[in-house]
Scaffold this active site. Structure first.
Site, PDB file in Angstrom:
ATOM      1  N   CYS A 166      -0.724  11.998  52.135  1.00 19.66           N
ATOM      2  CA  CYS A 166      -1.045  12.333  50.748  1.00 19.66           C
ATOM      3  C   CYS A 166      -2.460  12.900  50.727  1.00 19.66           C
ATOM      4  O   CYS A 166      -3.419  12.218  51.097  1.00 19.66           O
ATOM      5  CB  CYS A 166      -0.950  11.090  49.860  1.00 19.66           C
ATOM      6  SG  CYS A 166      -1.608  11.381  48.201  1.00 19.66           S
ATOM      7  N   CYS A 187      -4.946  10.863  48.674  1.00 19.95           N
ATOM      8  CA  CYS A 187      -5.360   9.630  49.359  1.00 19.95           C
ATOM      9  C   CYS A 187      -6.368   9.949  50.460  1.00 19.95           C
ATOM     10  O   CYS A 187      -7.319   9.197  50.674  1.00 19.95           O
ATOM     11  CB  CYS A 187      -4.149   8.898  49.933  1.00 19.95           C
ATOM     12  SG  CYS A 187      -3.232   7.952  48.690  1.00 19.95           S
ATOM     13  N   ASN A 246       0.970  16.864  35.268  1.00 24.66           N
ATOM     14  CA  ASN A 246       2.235  17.479  35.671  1.00 24.66           C
ATOM     15  C   ASN A 246       3.131  16.425  36.320  1.00 24.66           C
ATOM     16  O   ASN A 246       2.657  15.594  37.101  1.00 24.66           O
ATOM     17  CB  ASN A 246       1.973  18.630  36.650  1.00 24.66           C
ATOM     18  CG  ASN A 246       1.265  19.796  35.980  1.00 24.66           C
ATOM     19  OD1 ASN A 246       1.486  20.062  34.793  1.00 24.66           O
ATOM     20  ND2 ASN A 246       0.407  20.479  36.704  1.00 24.66           N
ATOM     21  N   GLY A 265       5.973  21.216  37.647  1.00 26.03           N
ATOM     22  CA  GLY A 265       5.095  21.961  38.541  1.00 26.03           C
ATOM     23  C   GLY A 265       4.127  21.081  39.314  1.00 26.03           C
ATOM     24  O   GLY A 265       3.063  21.526  39.736  1.00 26.03           O
ATOM     25  N   HIS A 286       0.720  12.548  43.934  1.00 25.41           N
ATOM     26  CA  HIS A 286      -0.184  11.417  43.665  1.00 25.41           C
ATOM     27  C   HIS A 286      -0.680  11.687  42.260  1.00 25.41           C
ATOM     28  O   HIS A 286      -1.375  12.697  42.022  1.00 25.41           O
ATOM     29  CB  HIS A 286      -1.320  11.412  44.704  1.00 25.41           C
ATOM     30  CG  HIS A 286      -2.353  10.339  44.526  1.00 25.41           C
ATOM     31  ND1 HIS A 286      -2.790   9.537  45.564  1.00 25.41           N
ATOM     32  CD2 HIS A 286      -3.071   9.948  43.444  1.00 25.41           C
ATOM     33  CE1 HIS A 286      -3.722   8.698  45.138  1.00 25.41           C
ATOM     34  NE2 HIS A 286      -3.915   8.941  43.839  1.00 25.41           N
ATOM     35  N   HIS A 336      -2.301  12.511  38.944  1.00 24.94           N
ATOM     36  CA  HIS A 336      -3.669  12.941  38.652  1.00 24.94           C
ATOM     37  C   HIS A 336      -3.714  13.591  37.285  1.00 24.94           C
ATOM     38  O   HIS A 336      -2.709  14.104  36.792  1.00 24.94           O
ATOM     39  CB  HIS A 336      -4.170  13.894  39.739  1.00 24.94           C
ATOM     40  CG  HIS A 336      -3.237  15.042  40.000  1.00 24.94           C
ATOM     41  ND1 HIS A 336      -2.080  14.889  40.739  1.00 24.94           N
ATOM     42  CD2 HIS A 336      -3.257  16.320  39.580  1.00 24.94           C
ATOM     43  CE1 HIS A 336      -1.442  16.050  40.787  1.00 24.94           C
ATOM     44  NE2 HIS A 336      -2.127  16.931  40.082  1.00 24.94           N
TER      45      HIS A 336
HETATM   46  P1  AMP Z   1      -0.442  19.605  40.422  1.00 22.34           P
HETATM   47  O1  AMP Z   1       0.115  20.982  40.621  1.00 22.34           O
HETATM   48  O2  AMP Z   1      -0.431  19.125  39.008  1.00 22.34           O
HETATM   49  O3  AMP Z   1       0.180  18.633  41.394  1.00 22.34           O
HETATM   50  O4  AMP Z   1      -1.980  19.728  40.778  1.00 22.34           O
HETATM   51  C1  AMP Z   1      -2.475  19.718  42.068  1.00 22.34           C
HETATM   52  C2  AMP Z   1      -3.814  20.370  41.988  1.00 22.34           C
HETATM   53  O5  AMP Z   1      -4.572  19.995  43.118  1.00 22.34           O
HETATM   54  C3  AMP Z   1      -3.770  21.912  41.962  1.00 22.34           C
HETATM   55  O6  AMP Z   1      -4.380  22.390  40.773  1.00 22.34           O
HETATM   56  C4  AMP Z   1      -4.563  22.299  43.215  1.00 22.34           C
HETATM   57  O7  AMP Z   1      -5.360  23.451  43.016  1.00 22.34           O
HETATM   58  C5  AMP Z   1      -5.402  21.071  43.460  1.00 22.34           C
HETATM   59  N1  AMP Z   1      -5.827  20.836  44.834  1.00 22.34           N
HETATM   60  C6  AMP Z   1      -5.064  20.862  45.954  1.00 22.34           C
HETATM   61  N2  AMP Z   1      -5.807  20.558  47.036  1.00 22.34           N
HETATM   62  C7  AMP Z   1      -7.065  20.328  46.588  1.00 22.34           C
HETATM   63  C8  AMP Z   1      -8.297  19.973  47.235  1.00 22.34           C
HETATM   64  N3  AMP Z   1      -8.399  19.798  48.557  1.00 22.34           N
HETATM   65  N4  AMP Z   1      -9.405  19.836  46.464  1.00 22.34           N
HETATM   66  C9  AMP Z   1      -9.332  20.012  45.127  1.00 22.34           C
HETATM   67  N5  AMP Z   1      -8.199  20.333  44.466  1.00 22.34           N
HETATM   68  C10 AMP Z   1      -7.086  20.506  45.188  1.00 22.34           C
HETATM   69 ZN    ZN Z   2      -1.939   9.346  47.402  1.00 21.36          ZN
END
Ligand code: AMP
Ligand code: ZN
Length: 111
Positions: free
Chosen positions: A4, A7, A86, A92, A97, A99
């Protein structure tokens, strides 16, 4: 939780500067910002979906929302912002995890 990405960020295995951190959550900048300001509030407890919420997860989420509200000025969100969680395939969700997206710093377009 193995494999993850959030994580791993929480554990410091993937470097990601913290905008805010305490024992229950972190706030980081989204790597692909969809607004002038785009933060991710990530609970330190791993669970993917609201439907997986037990008492502990509900407590953590309540804490996150209260903390977000108290940090509005610090985050530059005092003029307003959008909160997005989301959920699953149709929502989407790319990182499984849970957020909280916080988007602001400008007037956002409508849905
Ligand atoms: P979701 O599509 O709602 O699952 O959001 C996941 C979000 O995590 C997306 O907006 C990505 O741009 C963001 N994301 C993925 N990897 C990273 C990372 N290493 N650092 C910061 N944001 C990230
Ligand atoms: Zn996690």
């Amino acid at each position: 939780m193995e494999n993850c990405i959030f994580c791993k960020i929480i554990a410091g295995e993937i470097p990601s500067p913290r905008v805010y951190e305490d024992d229950k959550m972190i706030i980081i900048n989204d790597i692909e910002p969809k607004a002038k300001l785009h933060y991710l509030c990530i609970p330190k407890t791993h669970f993917a979906l609201l439907s997986e919420m037990g008492e502990r997860e509900a407590e953590v989420l309540k804490y996150c929302f209260e903390k977000i509200a108290s940090l509005e000025e610090t985050l530059g969100l005092q003029e307003g912002y959008r909160v997005i969680i989301n959920q699953g395939e149709n929502g989407g969700q790319t990182v499984r995890h849970l957020h909280i997206h916080l988007l602001g710093g400008e007037v956002l377009g409508g849905f």
